[in-house]
Scaffold this motif. Structure first.
Motif, PDB file in Angstrom:
ATOM      1  N   VAL A   7       0.841  -1.194   0.000  1.00 51.17           N
ATOM      2  CA  VAL A   7       0.000   0.000   0.000  1.00 51.17           C
ATOM      3  C   VAL A   7       0.879   1.247   0.000  1.00 51.17           C
ATOM      4  O   VAL A   7       1.910   1.306   0.669  1.00 51.17           O
ATOM      5  CB  VAL A   7      -0.986   0.055   1.187  1.00 51.17           C
ATOM      6  N   GLU A   8       0.437   2.213  -0.757  1.00 57.62           N
ATOM      7  CA  GLU A   8       1.229   3.428  -0.954  1.00 57.62           C
ATOM      8  C   GLU A   8       0.668   4.590  -0.144  1.00 57.62           C
ATOM      9  O   GLU A   8      -0.535   4.844  -0.141  1.00 57.62           O
ATOM     10  CB  GLU A   8       1.225   3.801  -2.440  1.00 57.62           C
ATOM     11  N   ASN A   9       1.573   5.326   0.483  1.00 54.92           N
ATOM     12  CA  ASN A   9       1.193   6.567   1.177  1.00 54.92           C
ATOM     13  C   ASN A   9       0.888   7.646   0.135  1.00 54.92           C
ATOM     14  O   ASN A   9       1.619   7.777  -0.844  1.00 54.92           O
ATOM     15  CB  ASN A   9       2.333   7.020   2.090  1.00 54.92           C
ATOM     16  N   MET A  16       9.528   1.593  -3.884  1.00 56.08           N
ATOM     17  CA  MET A  16       9.513   3.044  -3.637  1.00 56.08           C
ATOM     18  C   MET A  16       9.070   3.774  -4.890  1.00 56.08           C
ATOM     19  O   MET A  16       9.251   3.286  -6.004  1.00 56.08           O
ATOM     20  CB  MET A  16      10.903   3.533  -3.235  1.00 56.08           C
ATOM     21  N   HIS A  17       8.492   4.933  -4.685  1.00 55.89           N
ATOM     22  CA  HIS A  17       8.142   5.854  -5.775  1.00 55.89           C
ATOM     23  C   HIS A  17       8.929   7.139  -5.599  1.00 55.89           C
ATOM     24  O   HIS A  17       9.078   7.627  -4.478  1.00 55.89           O
ATOM     25  CB  HIS A  17       6.649   6.240  -5.707  1.00 55.89           C
ATOM     26  N   ILE A  18       9.399   7.668  -6.733  1.00 60.56           N
ATOM     27  CA  ILE A  18       9.946   9.021  -6.728  1.00 60.56           C
ATOM     28  C   ILE A  18       9.227   9.805  -7.818  1.00 60.56           C
ATOM     29  O   ILE A  18       8.743   9.206  -8.780  1.00 60.56           O
ATOM     30  CB  ILE A  18      11.477   9.029  -6.975  1.00 60.56           C
ATOM     31  N   LEU A  34      10.065   5.754 -11.061  1.00 63.86           N
ATOM     32  CA  LEU A  34       9.831   7.181 -11.274  1.00 63.86           C
ATOM     33  C   LEU A  34       8.458   7.380 -11.897  1.00 63.86           C
ATOM     34  O   LEU A  34       8.129   6.785 -12.920  1.00 63.86           O
ATOM     35  CB  LEU A  34      10.905   7.760 -12.209  1.00 63.86           C
ATOM     36  N   GLU A  35       7.652   8.249 -11.279  1.00 68.81           N
ATOM     37  CA  GLU A  35       6.328   8.562 -11.831  1.00 68.81           C
ATOM     38  C   GLU A  35       6.408   9.879 -12.588  1.00 68.81           C
ATOM     39  O   GLU A  35       6.865  10.887 -12.039  1.00 68.81           O
ATOM     40  CB  GLU A  35       5.315   8.716 -10.695  1.00 68.81           C
ATOM     41  N   TRP A  36       5.968   9.852 -13.855  1.00 72.45           N
ATOM     42  CA  TRP A  36       5.904  11.078 -14.650  1.00 72.45           C
ATOM     43  C   TRP A  36       4.624  10.988 -15.479  1.00 72.45           C
ATOM     44  O   TRP A  36       4.572  10.240 -16.453  1.00 72.45           O
ATOM     45  CB  TRP A  36       7.150  11.228 -15.533  1.00 72.45           C
ATOM     46  N   LEU A  42       6.577   2.849  -0.574  1.00 72.68           N
ATOM     47  CA  LEU A  42       6.935   4.109   0.059  1.00 72.68           C
ATOM     48  C   LEU A  42       7.138   5.171  -1.023  1.00 72.68           C
ATOM     49  O   LEU A  42       8.095   5.100  -1.784  1.00 72.68           O
ATOM     50  CB  LEU A  42       8.218   3.912   0.873  1.00 72.68           C
ATOM     51  N   ASP A  43       6.202   6.126  -1.086  1.00 75.62           N
ATOM     52  CA  ASP A  43       6.357   7.208  -2.055  1.00 75.62           C
ATOM     53  C   ASP A  43       7.071   8.361  -1.366  1.00 75.62           C
ATOM     54  O   ASP A  43       6.491   9.074  -0.541  1.00 75.62           O
ATOM     55  CB  ASP A  43       5.001   7.650  -2.607  1.00 75.62           C
ATOM     56  N   VAL A  44       8.342   8.509  -1.699  1.00 74.78           N
ATOM     57  CA  VAL A  44       9.201   9.473  -1.026  1.00 74.78           C
ATOM     58  C   VAL A  44       8.770  10.905  -1.358  1.00 74.78           C
ATOM     59  O   VAL A  44       8.787  11.795  -0.508  1.00 74.78           O
ATOM     60  CB  VAL A  44      10.671   9.224  -1.418  1.00 74.78           C
ATOM     61  N   ASN A  45       8.357  11.111  -2.596  1.00 76.51           N
ATOM     62  CA  ASN A  45       7.882  12.439  -2.990  1.00 76.51           C
ATOM     63  C   ASN A  45       6.610  12.806  -2.220  1.00 76.51           C
ATOM     64  O   ASN A  45       6.457  13.939  -1.761  1.00 76.51           O
ATOM     65  CB  ASN A  45       7.628  12.473  -4.497  1.00 76.51           C
ATOM     66  N   ASN A  46       5.706  11.840  -2.060  1.00 81.49           N
ATOM     67  CA  ASN A  46       4.477  12.115  -1.309  1.00 81.49           C
ATOM     68  C   ASN A  46       4.781  12.492   0.142  1.00 81.49           C
ATOM     69  O   ASN A  46       4.129  13.359   0.722  1.00 81.49           O
ATOM     70  CB  ASN A  46       3.534  10.907  -1.341  1.00 81.49           C
ATOM     71  N   ILE A  47       5.772  11.820   0.711  1.00 81.12           N
ATOM     72  CA  ILE A  47       6.156  12.148   2.094  1.00 81.12           C
ATOM     73  C   ILE A  47       6.637  13.602   2.137  1.00 81.12           C
ATOM     74  O   ILE A  47       6.244  14.382   3.006  1.00 81.12           O
ATOM     75  CB  ILE A  47       7.266  11.203   2.606  1.00 81.12           C
TER      76      ILE A  47
HETATM   77 FE   FE2 Z   1       3.146   7.341  -6.062  1.00 83.53          FE
END
Ligand code: FE2
Lengths: 282, 292
Positions: free
Chosen positions: A145-147, A209-211, A251-253, A178-183
């Motif tokens: 699950v993603e934050n 992880m997501h960035i 990486l999400e774009w 773990l979405d680091v950008n969301n954090i």
């Molecule tokens: Fe994400």
């Protein structure tokens, strides 16, 4: 974590999202990419080009499914038809794990198509964990699950976001994307220390992880996925890697998408930060 | 604090989400009274911070909700927008979305009830209601043609090997049959071409004015049109049909047995015509087995 039960004991490395503007580049040039993340909903259709492209991608690449509409936190029961469609896709892609968000977004069968933040209460954690277990049992695939990033906090909350994430994932015995950008985005919007967040999550549950990039407004930061990753997010990513180990990273774009190479090169920058994290861990 | 705002039980959580969703999906730019109600509700549920009030925080979600839906509605209905003009199109959109929030996990289905809505509430599109309904039906059919299923197509050999009475036929799910009052296929194609030219012109010169100079597309005159919107090799096609074969296909789509479907064509239809039509439809891969 590198390979664990929550990512199907895989060690996928650095991937990027599969997006329509890159389809022909990928199919014609066959670039060397460790893995692609697909948005499940885009392929939960009867047929046509989406599924044809997906099948061609699956012949040559590893694919992981990421969803945006499961709404683990919605008080509604999951929709059976939706789950069946998703399971058919899971069989097609053989995704080693599946991710969706720790959020809600629908009530009474009406959808907002947003990822809305949860009230961080014990009751909500318990209910959400039950739903995650139910979905996992039905789909028979590990779940992370993603934050999400958020712009509001609730009076109802009985704990911090990372305590809530921990409570849910421990109860559900599931993984964390773990979405680091969301954090980072939420830490600015809600004035907390993003390092406390990363230090507070159960590291052994992190399966991916997501960035991503974000946009700063005068009074808040919006999670727009239309920019390169910003420096403080890379720093946070390095710290997260130090704490959790080298983890499958994506990486999400999603908006104002540049060329394939630009997106891929941005993702591969992660390698330098992984090296830095490894060096620091010595 | 009311139970809903506490979200400390499954029931309270449901009430919490219902209340917030109502606030988030509220029409943009509401009157003062609605704004006061939302402000009170926001205060009860949401913490302000040093930069934003509780109401401002909920308004971020409120705006994002509408922008997402509006973007999708514009993307899906370029023909309708051209035929109605900007102001009417926007009013129709607001009226439609207020009564038809998304009931699907995907925004693909956002406009699946648009044609019905246009016919049920003609005031938004008058005096072009019939045209608007035709265009909406055509634009929705394109969505279906794009990604609905294609089942294994029946071949000439299937026909040869089975007696007609035992053939259970159906139309491919990606095909939509449309009996229209206006030839909207040509119109929507012309609009899309024009929009593409406009975008190109404005990209090339950086001037919206040059883009506007691209020729206007005039709305079509009424003319009965029978159409099959379908997909072949992952491309969309619009095939005009004569009324008799259109009726036969319609009967097959509705599950009629072969003999009854052929009879739906009318008395003037000759057996060799029927044979030729079926040969063509088989070649196009339009026919498949009916699920039993
Ligand atoms: Fe994400």
């Amino acid at each position: 974590m590198p390979a664990n039960a929550f990512n199907g004991h895989t060690d996928y490395g650095i991937g990027i999202g599969l997006r329509v503007p890159h389809y022909s580049h990928i199919l014609e040039r066959k670039p060397d990419v460790a893995w692609f993340e697909i948005i499940s909903e885009n392929f939960m259709v009867g047929g046509g080009r989406p599924l044809e492209v997906l099948d061609q991608i699956l012949e040559q690449y590893r694919v992981v499914q990421h969803g945006v509409s499961m709404y683990f936190g919605s008080a509604d029961k999951p929709d059976r038809t939706h789950l069946k469609k998703l399971k058919a896709l899971v069989k097609r892609t053989k995704t080693p794990w599946l991710s969706d968000h720790l959020c809600w977004g629908s009530t009474d069968g009406r959808y907002t198509h947003d990822l809305l933040p949860m009230p961080y209460t014990f009751a909500a954690a318990k209910k959400t964990a039950e739903k995650i277990r139910m979905v996992r049992d039905f789909l028979e695939v590990p779940i992370c699950v993603e934050n999400v990033s958020s712009y509001a906090e609730f009076h109802a909350s009985e704990m911090t976001e990372w305590e809530f994430l921990t409570e849910v994932t421990e109860r559900a015995d599931c993984g964390i994307l773990l979405d680091v950008n969301n954090i980072y985005v939420s830490s600015k919007n809600h004035s907390f220390d993003p390092y406390d967040y990363i230090n507070g999550v159960p590291a052994h549950r992190v399966g991916q992880m997501h960035i991503a990039g974000h946009t700063k407004f005068e009074k808040y930061i919006l999670d727009t996925h239309d920019h390169p990753v910003l420096d403080p997010v890379w720093k946070l990513y390095t710290h997260a890697t130090k704490r959790c180990g080298v983890t499958a990273t994506l990486l999400e774009w999603d908006d104002r998408i540049p060329s394939f190479d630009e997106v891929h090169n941005e993702a591969l920058k992660a390698n330098a930060f992984i090296a830095e994290a490894k060096e620091a861990a010595k | 604090m009311k139970a809903a705002a506490r979200a400390d039980s499954p029931r309270a959580l449901l009430a919490f989400q219902r209340t917030l969703q109502r606030a988030i999906t509220q029409p943009l730019g509401p009157g003062d009274r609605t704004r006061r109600t939302t402000a009170a509700l926001a205060k009860e549920f949401i913490r302000p911070n040093d930069r934003l009030t509780a109401l401002e925080r909920i308004e971020i979600y409120n705006r994002m909700y509408w922008f997402r839906l509006i973007d999708c509605f514009y993307d899906d209905n370029p023909g309708l927008r051209a035929a109605l003009g900007e102001r009417k199109f926007e009013r129709l959109m607001r009226a439609y979305l207020a009564k038809n929030p998304s009931r699907s996990f995907t925004l693909r289905n956002l406009c699946d009830r648009l044609e019905r809505f246009i016919r049920a509430e003609p005031r938004w599109t008058a005096p072009r209601t019939a045209l608007a309904a035709d265009i909406a039906a055509f634009e929705w059919a394109q969505t279906c043609a794009f990604d609905e299923a294609a089942k294994p197509a029946l071949t000439a050999a299937d026909f040869a090997g089975t007696p007609p009475s035992r053939l259970k036929l159906a139309l491919q799910p990606h095909i939509t049959l449309l009996a229209l009052r206006y030839p909207v296929d040509d119109y929507v194609i012309a609009v899309k071409k024009r929009d593409a030219l406009r975008a190109e012109a404005s990209n090339a010169t950086g001037q919206a004015k040059t883009a506007k100079a691209v020729k206007k597309v005039s709305v079509p005159r009424a003319a009965r049109t029978h159409l099959a919107v379908h997909r072949a090799d992952n491309r969309l096609f619009y095939k005009r049909l004569d009324p008799a074969p259109f009726r036969i296909l319609g009967a097959l789509r509705d599950g009629a047995p072969l003999t009854r479907a052929v009879a739906a064509g009318g008395r003037s239809v000759k057996p060799e015509q029927v044979q030729a039509w079926f040969a063509l439809w088989t070649e196009l891969g339009w026919l498949c087995r009916r699920a039993t």
